[in-house]
Design an enzyme around this catalytic site. Structure first.
Site, PDB file in Angstrom:
ATOM      1  N   THR A 227      -5.850   0.921  11.324  1.00 40.92           N
ATOM      2  CA  THR A 227      -5.293  -0.279  10.705  1.00 40.92           C
ATOM      3  C   THR A 227      -4.695  -1.169  11.781  1.00 40.92           C
ATOM      4  O   THR A 227      -4.583  -0.793  12.940  1.00 40.92           O
ATOM      5  CB  THR A 227      -4.249   0.055   9.627  1.00 40.92           C
ATOM      6  OG1 THR A 227      -4.003  -1.118   8.837  1.00 40.92           O
ATOM      7  CG2 THR A 227      -2.953   0.546  10.223  1.00 40.92           C
TER       8      THR A 227
ATOM      9  N   ALA B  82       2.209  -1.238   5.143  1.00 43.75           N
ATOM     10  CA  ALA B  82       2.102  -2.530   5.818  1.00 43.75           C
ATOM     11  C   ALA B  82       1.621  -3.549   4.788  1.00 43.75           C
ATOM     12  O   ALA B  82       0.493  -3.449   4.286  1.00 43.75           O
ATOM     13  CB  ALA B  82       1.127  -2.446   6.984  1.00 43.75           C
TER      14      ALA B  82
ATOM     15  N   CYS C 223      -9.024   0.619   7.724  1.00 43.18           N
ATOM     16  CA  CYS C 223      -8.937   1.917   7.033  1.00 43.18           C
ATOM     17  C   CYS C 223     -10.284   2.612   6.948  1.00 43.18           C
ATOM     18  O   CYS C 223     -10.467   3.533   6.141  1.00 43.18           O
ATOM     19  CB  CYS C 223      -8.316   1.755   5.645  1.00 43.18           C
ATOM     20  SG  CYS C 223      -6.659   1.046   5.681  1.00 43.18           S
TER      21      CYS C 223
END
Length: 215
Positions: free
Chosen positions: A82, A159, A175
């Site tokens: 990420t 996040a 991801c």
């Protein structure tokens, strides 16, 4: 529940790792109550344990990353790759799930619910996607989640894209998911959202959700 919220502003990724490690040990010894760290990071790509140091889902070259001023870190959190950067609200809960809250799945679902509730106060309807973590608006991820739990003390966290530079997600396969995109609160609302207001909404929703669930 007693929850101490720390708004830390912009903090380097390594500094945040060191702070979390210190707070985890303090929480384990019972010296501090549960913590929620709210902050932003300089541009950084993080690799979760799922990657096993495999950088396949980083599509940018080292030269491109350097030109963009983006660092790369291997982390101890769950999940794949990420991006973190300015305009993204990062939250690190340091919670003690002992003795009767030892349910990892429920803990992650509660984080999702807190984020869903927080963005709803701005008029954004987000939801879960079966089989995936985070919160989504349609096929686009608004917030990513990757947690670490060590002897039932939590770290790492979420996040939430508020005013994130979404073009930086083009440097990776977010991801590790090929067929979905990312979005931000600013983009969805068509206006700038003050980070302080988002922090307040997230703090309120975390207190509400985790008070109800006993954390």
């Amino acid at each position: 529940m007693e929850l101490q919220v720390r708004r830390l502003g912009v903090i380097g990724y390594q500094d945040a790792l060191d702070l979390q490690a210190d707070l985890v040990e303090q929480r384990r010894r019972g010296e501090i109550p549960d913590q929620l760290l709210l902050l932003e990071h300089p541009p950084v790509i993080t690799l979760g344990v799922k990657t096993r140091n495999n950088r396949t889902n980083i599509v940018a070259s080292d030269a491109q990353l350097a030109a963009a001023g983006v660092e790369v870190f291997q982390t101890g959190r769950g999940g794949d790759v990420t991006y973190h950067g300015p305009g993204q609200l990062v939250g690190y809960p340091i919670f003690d799930l002992n003795p009767n809250r030892r349910d990892v799945h429920k803990y992650v679902r509660d984080i999702e619910q807190a984020l869903i509730d927080a963005v709803a106060t701005f008029g954004i309807t987000a939801d879960r996607v079966p089989g995936l973590t985070g919160i989504w608006v349609g096929n686009e991820k608004l917030a990513a989640i990757g947690v670490r739990i060590s002897r039932w003390i939590t770290s790492h966290g979420f996040a939430l894209n508020v005013a994130t530079n979404l073009s930086h997600f083009d440097l990776i396969v977010p991801c590790g998911i090929q067929d979905r995109g990312v979005t931000s609160m600013d983009r969805l609302l068509g206006r700038a959202v003050p980070m302080a207001e988002v922090e307040s909404a997230v703090e309120a929703s975390f207190r509400d959700v985790f008070r109800k669930t006993g954390v």
